[in-house]
Write an enzyme that holds these catalytic residues in place. Sequence first.
Site, PDB file in Angstrom:
ATOM      1  N   HIS A  82       8.162   0.889 -10.870  1.00 17.92           N
ATOM      2  CA  HIS A  82       7.482   2.105 -10.438  1.00 17.92           C
ATOM      3  C   HIS A  82       6.829   2.776 -11.634  1.00 17.92           C
ATOM      4  CE1 HIS A  82       6.789   5.679  -7.942  1.00 17.92           C
ATOM      5  NE2 HIS A  82       7.013   6.352  -9.053  1.00 17.92           N
ATOM      6  N   SER A 183      12.682  13.052  -6.918  1.00 19.60           N
ATOM      7  CA  SER A 183      11.647  12.657  -5.967  1.00 19.60           C
ATOM      8  C   SER A 183      11.339  11.156  -6.109  1.00 19.60           C
ATOM      9  CB  SER A 183      10.392  13.504  -6.224  1.00 19.60           C
ATOM     10  OG  SER A 183       9.276  12.987  -5.571  1.00 19.60           O
TER      11      SER A 183
HETATM   12  N1  URA Z   1       5.698  11.349  -8.190  1.00 20.90           N
HETATM   13  C1  URA Z   1       6.608  11.565  -7.234  1.00 20.90           C
HETATM   14  O1  URA Z   1       6.842  10.698  -6.402  1.00 20.90           O
HETATM   15  N2  URA Z   1       7.253  12.727  -7.205  1.00 20.90           N
HETATM   16  C2  URA Z   1       7.044  13.707  -8.096  1.00 20.90           C
HETATM   17  O2  URA Z   1       7.676  14.749  -8.027  1.00 20.90           O
HETATM   18  C3  URA Z   1       6.077  13.487  -9.093  1.00 20.90           C
HETATM   19  C4  URA Z   1       5.428  12.279  -9.119  1.00 20.90           C
END
Ligand code: URA
Length: 436
Positions: A82, A183
């Site tokens: 990611h 997140s």
């Molecule tokens: N990408 C995400 O998935 N969440 C965030 O808070 C910032 C970047």
Amino acid sequence: MRAVDIIQKKRDGGELSREEISFLIQGYSRGEIPDYQMSAWAMAVYFRGMNARETGDLTLEMAMSGDQVDLSPIAGIKVDKHSTGGVGDKTTVVLAPLVASAGVPVAKMSGRGLGHTGGTLDKLESISGFSVEMERERFFAQVGEIGAAVIGQSGNITPADKKLYALRDVTATVNSIPLIASSVMSKKIAAGADAIVLDVKTGSGAFMKTLDDSIALAQAMVDIGTQLGRHTVAVISDMDQPLGYGIGNALEVKEGIETLRGHGPADLTEVCLILGSQMLVLGGKAKDTDEARGILKEHIADGSAFEKLKVIAAAQGGDVAQIESPSKLPTARRQLEVKAPADGHIEAIQAEEIGIAAMLLGAGRETKESVIDLAVGIVLSKKVGDAVSTGDTLAVLHVNDASESKVKEAEAKVLEAYRITDQPVTPPPLVYAIVT
Ligand code: URA
């Protein structure tokens, strides 16, 4: 339990319990806690922070707010990769086939671009017919049969994060390390990978502009992964200038193809080798990163990584002829050169400005509803450290239907992005640190 008491506790610097975090997140997800209370709570977290235990609990609660993908029907150690988002970041286009060709299954759920950053799904869709939508059974079967599949997030993954992220976006609470870390990791945990390689971008085009903040974000995410039993490694890589030369969907796929064929840009190739090596080690296919690097280079040199991209594209309906001859990919009608205004050396290229310029040409979305043009974008001619003379081409705008005022604006942004100095410049490192 009352939301107002939890907000007050965090506002005053208190530590929230798992039960309190669960009450907020599940309540918000069900629509029982209103946006205004979640906004106040997010701002309290922004100022007061969260410790590792709270951040881990927040991650799990968001992961549990929707579907959780069970990748166990696919044999082998599933390693996800990611990126925290950058400009010209086409590493997934390279890494999915490269790592799969070395025997690590890649079951990748990717996203679309928004604002100055691009998204893997848009990039892959510049190959005619390439479909990123697929039933879960077919997704598993494809990874089992050919080693890789790249699709959009299907089903109801982390609805609490989706809602909270949209709220943070409009309440100036995005840039909080515990909120970003939870997140990102909630989506990775819900997507079911056994191990995770994070590419945390640092610099002008990244969420985190300083190395210290980037390392803190990486450490927070690695801690969450470790707490939740997923082997996680974070690579801190440079985003003080775009990665590679192409910015824009088909332009980036072309560069990804060149990289798989062994003649891509040096920076993109190196970042892919570093990330891919970590993936191979976590996937149990190499004992260390030196061995992994050797394996990856072999798969580029013998053509198997490039072949794998064709196999993945064919399985997902993509036109393989365009991969064999990238000149058949969507191409913009006009190419406009942006010229250097002075002699000297390139000191910096503000990645965010370049990303915005590409968006103005139609390569990216100003809002989620924007329609993008897969052919357009920018190809840089000069990178940090290069010498230039007045009138040299700094970058080429690839233009289709953008209005003249947008093209002018994009050109001005590109010029603004380039900083030229009369002193020689050493290019920044590609990777600053690896956090384990
Ligand atoms: N990408 C995400 O998935 N969440 C965030 O808070 C910032 C970047």
